[in-house]
Motif scaffolding. Structure first.
Motif, PDB file in Angstrom:
ATOM      1  N   GLY A 192      62.835  10.308  25.935  1.00 49.05           N
ATOM      2  CA  GLY A 192      64.074   9.772  26.517  1.00 49.05           C
ATOM      3  C   GLY A 192      64.376  10.411  27.862  1.00 49.05           C
ATOM      4  N   LEU A 193      64.229  11.729  27.916  1.00 48.61           N
ATOM      5  CA  LEU A 193      64.510  12.462  29.156  1.00 48.61           C
ATOM      6  C   LEU A 193      63.521  12.064  30.257  1.00 48.61           C
ATOM      7  CD1 LEU A 193      65.989  14.721  30.713  1.00 48.61           C
ATOM      8  CD2 LEU A 193      64.375  16.332  29.713  1.00 48.61           C
ATOM      9  N   ILE A 194      62.248  12.064  29.917  1.00 45.42           N
ATOM     10  CA  ILE A 194      61.203  11.770  30.907  1.00 45.42           C
ATOM     11  C   ILE A 194      61.345  10.357  31.459  1.00 45.42           C
ATOM     12  CG2 ILE A 194      58.708  11.342  31.115  1.00 45.42           C
ATOM     13  CD1 ILE A 194      58.343  13.886  29.357  1.00 45.42           C
ATOM     14  N   LEU A 195      61.558   9.379  30.569  1.00 44.41           N
ATOM     15  CA  LEU A 195      61.688   8.004  31.059  1.00 44.41           C
ATOM     16  C   LEU A 195      62.997   7.792  31.811  1.00 44.41           C
ATOM     17  CD1 LEU A 195      59.926   5.399  28.897  1.00 44.41           C
ATOM     18  CD2 LEU A 195      59.045   7.164  30.373  1.00 44.41           C
ATOM     19  N   GLY A 196      64.031   8.538  31.429  1.00 45.19           N
ATOM     20  CA  GLY A 196      65.296   8.452  32.156  1.00 45.19           C
ATOM     21  C   GLY A 196      65.115   8.879  33.596  1.00 45.19           C
ATOM     22  N   VAL A 197      64.405   9.997  33.782  1.00 47.26           N
ATOM     23  CA  VAL A 197      64.160  10.482  35.139  1.00 47.26           C
ATOM     24  C   VAL A 197      63.176   9.548  35.852  1.00 47.26           C
ATOM     25  CG1 VAL A 197      63.288  12.415  36.513  1.00 47.26           C
ATOM     26  CG2 VAL A 197      64.669  12.863  34.488  1.00 47.26           C
ATOM     27  N   ALA A 198      62.140   9.121  35.135  1.00 45.11           N
ATOM     28  CA  ALA A 198      61.120   8.245  35.732  1.00 45.11           C
ATOM     29  C   ALA A 198      61.724   6.916  36.183  1.00 45.11           C
ATOM     30  CB  ALA A 198      59.988   8.000  34.739  1.00 45.11           C
ATOM     31  N   GLY A 199      62.778   6.464  35.488  1.00 45.28           N
ATOM     32  CA  GLY A 199      63.442   5.200  35.831  1.00 45.28           C
ATOM     33  C   GLY A 199      63.988   5.204  37.246  1.00 45.28           C
ATOM     34  N   ALA A 200      64.366   6.373  37.723  1.00 46.35           N
ATOM     35  CA  ALA A 200      64.904   6.486  39.081  1.00 46.35           C
ATOM     36  C   ALA A 200      63.797   6.512  40.127  1.00 46.35           C
ATOM     37  CB  ALA A 200      65.763   7.742  39.187  1.00 46.35           C
ATOM     38  N   ASN A 201      62.548   6.509  39.651  1.00 53.42           N
ATOM     39  CA  ASN A 201      61.378   6.448  40.514  1.00 53.42           C
ATOM     40  C   ASN A 201      61.252   7.607  41.528  1.00 53.42           C
ATOM     41  OD1 ASN A 201      58.972   5.335  41.123  1.00 53.42           O
ATOM     42  ND2 ASN A 201      59.779   3.659  42.385  1.00 53.42           N
ATOM     43  N   PRO A 202      61.388   8.834  41.068  1.00 56.22           N
ATOM     44  CA  PRO A 202      61.208   9.962  41.983  1.00 56.22           C
ATOM     45  C   PRO A 202      59.718  10.327  42.053  1.00 56.22           C
ATOM     46  CG  PRO A 202      61.828  10.778  39.837  1.00 56.22           C
ATOM     47  CD  PRO A 202      61.658   9.295  39.699  1.00 56.22           C
ATOM     48  N   PHE A 227      48.432  14.481  34.869  1.00 46.93           N
ATOM     49  CA  PHE A 227      47.116  13.958  35.221  1.00 46.93           C
ATOM     50  C   PHE A 227      47.128  12.663  36.016  1.00 46.93           C
ATOM     51  CE2 PHE A 227      46.682  16.262  31.143  1.00 46.93           C
ATOM     52  CZ  PHE A 227      45.940  17.332  31.620  1.00 46.93           C
ATOM     53  N   ILE A 228      48.158  11.830  35.824  1.00 41.45           N
ATOM     54  CA  ILE A 228      48.102  10.522  36.495  1.00 41.45           C
ATOM     55  C   ILE A 228      49.359  10.219  37.292  1.00 41.45           C
ATOM     56  CG2 ILE A 228      46.354   9.115  35.332  1.00 41.45           C
ATOM     57  CD1 ILE A 228      48.124   8.717  33.053  1.00 41.45           C
ATOM     58  N   GLY A 229      49.254   9.221  38.165  1.00 39.37           N
ATOM     59  CA  GLY A 229      50.350   8.849  39.064  1.00 39.37           C
ATOM     60  C   GLY A 229      51.469   8.095  38.363  1.00 39.37           C
ATOM     61  N   HIS A 230      52.550   7.852  39.082  1.00 40.01           N
ATOM     62  CA  HIS A 230      53.804   7.385  38.497  1.00 40.01           C
ATOM     63  C   HIS A 230      53.696   6.170  37.559  1.00 40.01           C
ATOM     64  CE1 HIS A 230      58.191   7.084  38.273  1.00 40.01           C
ATOM     65  NE2 HIS A 230      57.951   5.798  38.168  1.00 40.01           N
ATOM     66  N   LEU A 281      53.629   4.190  31.620  1.00 40.85           N
ATOM     67  CA  LEU A 281      53.032   3.428  30.513  1.00 40.85           C
ATOM     68  C   LEU A 281      52.257   4.327  29.556  1.00 40.85           C
ATOM     69  CD1 LEU A 281      51.894   0.182  32.380  1.00 40.85           C
ATOM     70  CD2 LEU A 281      53.843   0.495  30.824  1.00 40.85           C
ATOM     71  N   THR A 282      51.481   5.279  30.117  1.00 42.48           N
ATOM     72  CA  THR A 282      50.710   6.182  29.261  1.00 42.48           C
ATOM     73  C   THR A 282      51.648   7.043  28.421  1.00 42.48           C
ATOM     74  OG1 THR A 282      49.153   6.289  31.096  1.00 42.48           O
ATOM     75  CG2 THR A 282      48.763   7.779  29.264  1.00 42.48           C
ATOM     76  N   SER A 283      52.725   7.519  29.042  1.00 41.95           N
ATOM     77  CA  SER A 283      53.725   8.326  28.348  1.00 41.95           C
ATOM     78  C   SER A 283      54.264   7.553  27.139  1.00 41.95           C
ATOM     79  CB  SER A 283      54.866   8.622  29.329  1.00 41.95           C
ATOM     80  OG  SER A 283      55.448   9.851  29.053  1.00 41.95           O
ATOM     81  N   LEU A 284      54.620   6.289  27.374  1.00 41.36           N
ATOM     82  CA  LEU A 284      55.142   5.449  26.294  1.00 41.36           C
ATOM     83  C   LEU A 284      54.080   5.226  25.218  1.00 41.36           C
ATOM     84  CD1 LEU A 284      57.262   2.573  27.875  1.00 41.36           C
ATOM     85  CD2 LEU A 284      57.970   4.251  26.164  1.00 41.36           C
ATOM     86  N   ALA A 285      52.849   4.948  25.673  1.00 37.80           N
ATOM     87  CA  ALA A 285      51.780   4.639  24.717  1.00 37.80           C
ATOM     88  C   ALA A 285      51.495   5.833  23.800  1.00 37.80           C
ATOM     89  CB  ALA A 285      50.513   4.223  25.470  1.00 37.80           C
ATOM     90  N   VAL A 286      51.337   7.028  24.388  1.00 43.03           N
ATOM     91  CA  VAL A 286      51.036   8.194  23.534  1.00 43.03           C
ATOM     92  C   VAL A 286      52.235   8.534  22.647  1.00 43.03           C
ATOM     93  CG1 VAL A 286      49.202   9.221  24.942  1.00 43.03           C
ATOM     94  CG2 VAL A 286      51.583   9.836  25.406  1.00 43.03           C
ATOM     95  N   ALA A 287      53.470   8.280  23.170  1.00 44.07           N
ATOM     96  CA  ALA A 287      54.662   8.533  22.355  1.00 44.07           C
ATOM     97  C   ALA A 287      54.688   7.595  21.148  1.00 44.07           C
ATOM     98  CB  ALA A 287      55.927   8.374  23.194  1.00 44.07           C
ATOM     99  N   VAL A 288      54.297   6.333  21.359  1.00 41.58           N
ATOM    100  CA  VAL A 288      54.280   5.370  20.253  1.00 41.58           C
ATOM    101  C   VAL A 288      53.231   5.786  19.208  1.00 41.58           C
ATOM    102  CG1 VAL A 288      53.652   3.000  19.615  1.00 41.58           C
ATOM    103  CG2 VAL A 288      55.247   3.412  21.505  1.00 41.58           C
TER     104      VAL A 288
END
Ligand SMILES: [Zn+2]
Length: 245
Positions: free
Chosen positions: A45-55, A183-186, A191-198
């Motif tokens: 939740g935290l990671i995707l929240g921050v990632a949503g702002a596209n920093p 390891f990988i770009g934004h 998507l990878t973050s979500l996939a491994v979390a699932v």
């Protein structure tokens, strides 16, 4: 009759009876699974929240590391406190029981007899059993602790061990959605973050199903929803708020 010091418990019903002789390893494994689940759900939740702002990915990475550490420390501290308080309460109860056994051995013998009788032991046998238990102070305390408090005096649990394992479990869970950001770009990292979390959520859900005896498919689906829904919400909020550089 009933101990005046056992507040709010009816010795006939015996408070936490079902809990003793619980499989300790099963309990620890279950706690570990829930700790992993907490770390996973909160950090995705935290990671995707921050990632949503596209920093920059380094910002997401930093947020994820901070979330992991803050969460793991808070879980460990909470676990330590609750175990410590429980341990102190039980020690106080044991102390009261010990004193009562010294001062009123007769009352305590009658009490133990009644407890055994309430379990279906015949009156004379219950009396004999209670007297046998009462003949040795250590055994008497153990019997009273077991029957009235549902605990064993030697197994009050270790706050430090509990704190350490919840720290480790939370960190493991929190690490799952964080790893891709090293390891990988934004775009791919989201998507990878979500996939491994699932994938991790499915594993946690299946493990939870094993503990509760419920359908593993259902607990897995529920765990995936618990992981994805908060992440979707924080991602949406993150993209709405954005970052002002
Ligand atoms: Zn007692």
């Amino acid at each position: 009759m009933a101990d005046p010091h056992v507040v709010g418990t009816d010795p006939g019903i015996a408070p936490v009876q079902q809990h003793h002789h619980r499989d300790v390893h099963g309990g620890a494994a279950r706690a570990a699974v829930f700790g992993i689940s907490d770390g996973l759900v909160s950090n995705v939740g935290l990671i995707l929240g921050v990632a949503g702002a596209n920093p920059a990915p380094s910002v997401v990475r930093l947020a994820g590391v901070a979330g992991l550490i803050a969460g793991a420390v808070s879980m460990a501290a909470g676990e330590y406190n609750s175990m410590k308080v429980q341990q102190e309460l039980l020690e106080r109860e044991l102390d009261l029981e010990r004193r009562s056994l010294e001062r009123f051995p007769h009352v305590e013998t009658v009490e133990l007899t009644q407890i055994y009788q309430s379990r279906g032991v015949a009156a004379d046998q219950a009396r004999a059993l209670a007297e046998a238990m009462m003949s040795d102070p250590q055994r008497a305390l153990e019997a009273h602790a077991r029957e009235e408090l549902g605990i064993s005096p030697e197994h009050l649990g270790s706050p430090r061990a509990a704190a350490t394992s919840s720290f480790v479990a939370f960190s493991l869970g929190a690490l799952v959605p964080l790893m891709p950001w090293f390891f990988i770009g934004h775009g791919a990292a989201v998507l990878t973050s979500l996939a491994v979390a699932v994938v991790a959520a499915v594993i946690v859900g299946v493990a939870t199903g094993r503990f509760t005896g419920r359908s593993r498919f259902r607990t897995a689906v529920r765990q995936v929803l618990f992981t994805l829904i908060p992440a979707a919400i924080t991602y949406a909020i993150g993209s709405l708020i954005g970052v002002n550089v």
